[in-house]
Design a protein around this motif. Structure first.
Motif, PDB file in Angstrom:
ATOM      1  N   GLU A  16       0.828  -1.213   0.000  1.00 38.85           N
ATOM      2  CA  GLU A  16       0.000   0.000   0.000  1.00 38.85           C
ATOM      3  C   GLU A  16       0.860   1.260   0.000  1.00 38.85           C
ATOM      4  O   GLU A  16       0.553   2.231  -0.695  1.00 38.85           O
ATOM      5  CB  GLU A  16      -0.937   0.000   1.211  1.00 38.85           C
ATOM      6  CG  GLU A  16      -1.964  -1.101   1.199  1.00 38.85           C
ATOM      7  CD  GLU A  16      -3.169  -0.784   0.353  1.00 38.85           C
ATOM      8  OE1 GLU A  16      -3.683   0.338   0.442  1.00 38.85           O
ATOM      9  OE2 GLU A  16      -3.588  -1.671  -0.406  1.00 38.85           O
ATOM     10  N   ALA A  46      -1.719  -2.755  -5.929  1.00 37.97           N
ATOM     11  CA  ALA A  46      -3.099  -2.706  -5.435  1.00 37.97           C
ATOM     12  C   ALA A  46      -3.766  -4.079  -5.561  1.00 37.97           C
ATOM     13  O   ALA A  46      -4.493  -4.505  -4.648  1.00 37.97           O
ATOM     14  CB  ALA A  46      -3.896  -1.656  -6.199  1.00 37.97           C
ATOM     15  N   ASP A  65      -4.033  -0.835   5.948  1.00 37.83           N
ATOM     16  CA  ASP A  65      -4.144   0.015   4.755  1.00 37.83           C
ATOM     17  C   ASP A  65      -2.947   0.941   4.612  1.00 37.83           C
ATOM     18  O   ASP A  65      -3.065   2.073   4.182  1.00 37.83           O
ATOM     19  CB  ASP A  65      -5.447   0.799   4.760  1.00 37.83           C
ATOM     20  CG  ASP A  65      -5.560   1.765   5.918  1.00 37.83           C
ATOM     21  OD1 ASP A  65      -4.662   1.768   6.789  1.00 37.83           O
ATOM     22  OD2 ASP A  65      -6.533   2.524   5.964  1.00 37.83           O
ATOM     23  N   GLY A  66      -1.777   0.462   4.964  1.00 41.32           N
ATOM     24  CA  GLY A  66      -0.555   1.257   4.870  1.00 41.32           C
ATOM     25  C   GLY A  66      -0.023   1.556   6.253  1.00 41.32           C
ATOM     26  O   GLY A  66      -0.712   1.392   7.247  1.00 41.32           O
TER      27      GLY A  66
END
Length: 145
Positions: A16, A46, A65-66
């Motif tokens: 991500e 992705a 998510d990162g």
């Protein structure tokens, strides 16, 4: 969070983080060939991350998510690009550093995970990860970086 979920989330984090920087690079690159390459790499990251997130959720975990450190690394890389005389070449150098992180994370998962399923998942994506890394490394070297 179990070890399986933690390892998969670590892989998601590096994917991500790099995806976001590839997208930025694709928007800012001066040469169309680089914009297309960066966008393709962003899509690859992705896609792999989405599959890993599905696997984390299927195990009852919360997909990442990162990472905060990835966001800081991205900010530092963007600053280096802005200060550079050749922004495309600097994007490539910084993206190659992101590729280094990804390839190391996948190698660690394959070699160090105690969970056979996590190792199998990482091994499934490792050829693509290694190929992307080699392509960005070769591009960086071709530009004398």
């Amino acid at each position: 969070m179990n070890d399986r979920t933690a390892t998969l989330n670590e892989l998601i984090d590096v994917l991500e983080d790099s995806r976001d920087f590839y997208r930025d690079a694709a928007q800012e690159a001066k040469h169309a060939q680089y914009r297309q390459l960066f966008e393709r790499f962003a899509q690859t990251k992705a896609s792999i991350a989405a599959d890993l997130k599905t696997k984390v959720a299927a195990r009852g975990g919360e997909p990442s998510d990162g990472s905060v450190s990835g966001g800081l690394r991205k900010a530092w890389s963007e600053l280096r690009v802005k200060l550079s005389g050749d922004s495309d070449a600097e994007y490539i150098a910084q993206l190659e550093a992101f590729e280094d992180r990804i390839v190391h994370a996948f190698r660690d998962a394959v070699n160090d995970s105690d969970d056979a399923e996590v190792r199998a998942i990482a091994q499934r994506y490792q050829p693509q990860v290694e190929q992307d890394h080699a392509q960005m490394r070769d591009l960086k070297h071709s530009l004398g970086k």
